[in-house]
Design an enzyme around this catalytic site. Structure first.
Site, short mmCIF file in Angstrom:
data_model
loop_
_atom_site.label_atom_id
_atom_site.label_comp_id
_atom_site.label_asym_id
_atom_site.label_seq_id
_atom_site.Cartn_x
_atom_site.Cartn_y
_atom_site.Cartn_z
N HIS A 196 47.90 12.04 49.03
CA HIS A 196 46.61 12.57 49.43
C HIS A 196 46.25 12.15 50.87
O HIS A 196 45.14 12.40 51.34
CB HIS A 196 45.54 12.08 48.44
CG HIS A 196 44.23 12.78 48.54
ND1 HIS A 196 43.06 12.14 48.91
CD2 HIS A 196 43.88 14.07 48.32
CE1 HIS A 196 42.06 13.00 48.91
NE2 HIS A 196 42.52 14.18 48.55
N HIS A 201 33.24 17.50 51.76
CA HIS A 201 34.57 16.96 51.51
C HIS A 201 34.78 15.63 52.23
O HIS A 201 35.82 15.00 52.13
CB HIS A 201 35.64 17.97 51.95
CG HIS A 201 37.02 17.64 51.47
ND1 HIS A 201 38.01 17.14 52.30
CD2 HIS A 201 37.59 17.72 50.24
CE1 HIS A 201 39.12 16.95 51.61
NE2 HIS A 201 38.89 17.28 50.36
N ASP A 222 52.91 9.83 69.88
CA ASP A 222 53.50 8.86 70.82
C ASP A 222 53.12 7.41 70.52
O ASP A 222 53.27 6.54 71.38
CB ASP A 222 53.10 9.18 72.26
CG ASP A 222 53.74 10.48 72.76
OD1 ASP A 222 54.72 10.94 72.13
OD2 ASP A 222 53.26 11.03 73.77
N ASP A 252 24.68 -1.30 57.06
CA ASP A 252 24.01 -2.34 57.86
C ASP A 252 24.25 -2.24 59.37
O ASP A 252 24.17 -3.25 60.08
CB ASP A 252 24.47 -3.73 57.39
CG ASP A 252 23.97 -4.05 55.98
OD1 ASP A 252 23.09 -3.34 55.48
OD2 ASP A 252 24.47 -5.03 55.39
N LYS A 301 34.62 11.69 53.28
CA LYS A 301 34.67 10.43 52.55
C LYS A 301 34.30 9.32 53.53
O LYS A 301 35.15 8.80 54.26
CB LYS A 301 36.07 10.16 51.99
CG LYS A 301 36.67 11.34 51.20
CD LYS A 301 37.58 12.17 52.06
CE LYS A 301 38.45 13.15 51.33
NZ LYS A 301 37.90 13.97 50.32
N LYS A 312 46.17 11.85 55.05
CA LYS A 312 46.13 12.73 56.21
C LYS A 312 46.34 11.88 57.45
O LYS A 312 45.46 11.09 57.82
CB LYS A 312 44.79 13.48 56.33
CG LYS A 312 44.50 14.50 55.23
CD LYS A 312 43.74 13.91 54.10
CE LYS A 312 43.44 14.95 53.03
NZ LYS A 312 42.88 14.31 51.82
#
Length: 391
Positions: A132, A309, A139, A316, A311, A134
């Site tokens: 899952h 979508h 470089d 604080d 996350k 990404k």
């Protein structure tokens, strides 16, 4: 040593991350936050075009369209120029999106391609553990991660569930090496080889005093729930507020208790979830936690323009996480995931601002609204929760 002087609890957290990964805490790293996939897309393309040595790309979902076509054109050109291009994607979510011989097709263009855990005719429990993550590394100097996949709905070129609200992050400097390492480790696991990673460690000239960064990954095969531990640490350490944006809210007792206890202690706990669902059963299950959380003092908002979508966790004005990890069993226990934890970096303020801006587009959910359940839902939801680890 610096963290120990600033906050001993943060130092202990960094010790934990270095032990279980190891995921070292990095300085000399800059970051940029993207409130939408629409913002991430042109910047990522620009950086890909500037690649000189190598490009590593890993995604959960890849689908034909403007986004992937644009990326592929650049990868083809870079491969012709002699840039080393490696591309890896999950075998489940692309099963009906890409032809089964796609790695060979890309190979003819000079692009090395691997499929993580392709679907086999015989079902096996290993197919429950999906990639899952990404990751884009260019470089060894620039890297991206976040919730965005390589499909047009993630940049609002294609509309499926209203406006698609997602987030991404770019990092530069020392912290990029951790993402390079993550990619190569899984790549070599698929290839059953052990290459020398050091040739991909560049000379980096980023010198900045912009807080601390820990990129990390979570594997379902090491019996260490790093993603969950990071989230719990942020909730339990919060002194004033903890703001969370997540597409799915499927909580075990530990996570639900931590959120409720924080709210009962006077911490400002806020959650943003989708207003338009992509998965009806999962969204129904998400809503089933609302009444308990709201009764404890948690404020819940649904994004009325469409689907969230993103996350993100932010707390604080000091700590934030951006990555791929949802608040559900799949992300916290079953999947290969990754994220970036930040402490006292400039973009913590950007992430907080994005949360509050998004909240303005949301409807706050009241306890009265939660209680309006049909008799069928009252009977059905407790049964559905029994199957929540599989949803």
């Amino acid at each position: 040593q610096e963290l120990e002087e600033k906050d001993i609890q943060v130092k202990h957290f960094a010790d934990y991350m270095n032990l279980v990964g190891p995921f070292p805490v990095c300085k000399n790293s800059d970051a940029k936050f993207y409130p939408l996939g629409d913002d991430w897309y042109p910047d990522m393309l620009k950086r890909l075009k500037e690649a000189k040595e190598f490009i590593f790309i890993e995604f959960f979902i890849v689908n034909y369209g403007e986004l992937w076509d644009s990326v592929l054109e650049i990868l083809k050109q870079k491969a012709k120029e002699g840039v080393e291009v490696r591309f890896m994607y999950d075998g489940t979510c692309t099963f009906f999106r890409l032809p089964h011989n796609y790695p060979e097709y890309l190979g003819k263009m000079g692009i090395q391609c691997r499929v993580f855990s392709p679907i086999r005719p015989a079902l096996s429990t290993y197919q429950n553990n999906r990639d899952h993550r990404k990751i884009v590394v260019i470089d060894g100097k620039v890297a991206y991660t976040g919730g965005v996949n390589l499909a047009d709905e993630y940049i609002n070129v294609k509309t499926i569930y209203g406006h698609w609200k997602d987030t991404a992050i770019m990092i530069k400097g020392d912290a990029v090496w951790s993402l390079t390492n993550m990619f190569l480790t899984l790549w070599d696991g698929i290839n059953k080889c052990d290459e020398d990673f050091r040739k991909y460690l560049p000379d980096i000239d980023v010198k900045t005093d912009n807080g601390y960064v820990i990129p990390y990954t979570d594997f379902p095969i090491d019996n260490e729930t790093v993603g969950k531990s990071v989230y719990l640490n942020m909730i339990n350490r919060a002194n004033r507020y903890i703001y969370i944006m997540t597409p799915y809210l499927i909580l075990d007792n530990t996570m639900a208790t931590s959120l409720c206890d924080a709210a009962k202690s006077g911490i400002d706990v806020r959650l943003i979830t989708p207003g338009i669902a992509d998965k009806k059963l999962v969204n129904l299950l998400t809503k089933s936690y609302y009444d308990k959380l709201i009764e404890a003092g948690v404020k819940i908002y649904e994004y009325t323009p469409g689907f969230v979508h993103a996350k993100i966790f932010v707390s604080d004005d000091e700590t934030a996480v951006v990555g791929t990890i949802n608040l559900d069993y799949r992300s916290l226990a079953h999947h290969f995931e990754n994220a970036i934890w930040m402490y006292k970096t400039d973009i913590v303020a950007d992430i907080k601002k994005d949360f509050l801006d998004t909240q303005e587009k949301c409807e706050r959910i009241t306890l009265e609204k939660c209680m309006k359940k049909s008799f069928a839902k009252i009977i059905f939801l407790p049964i559905l929760r029994l199957f929540s680890p599989m949803l």
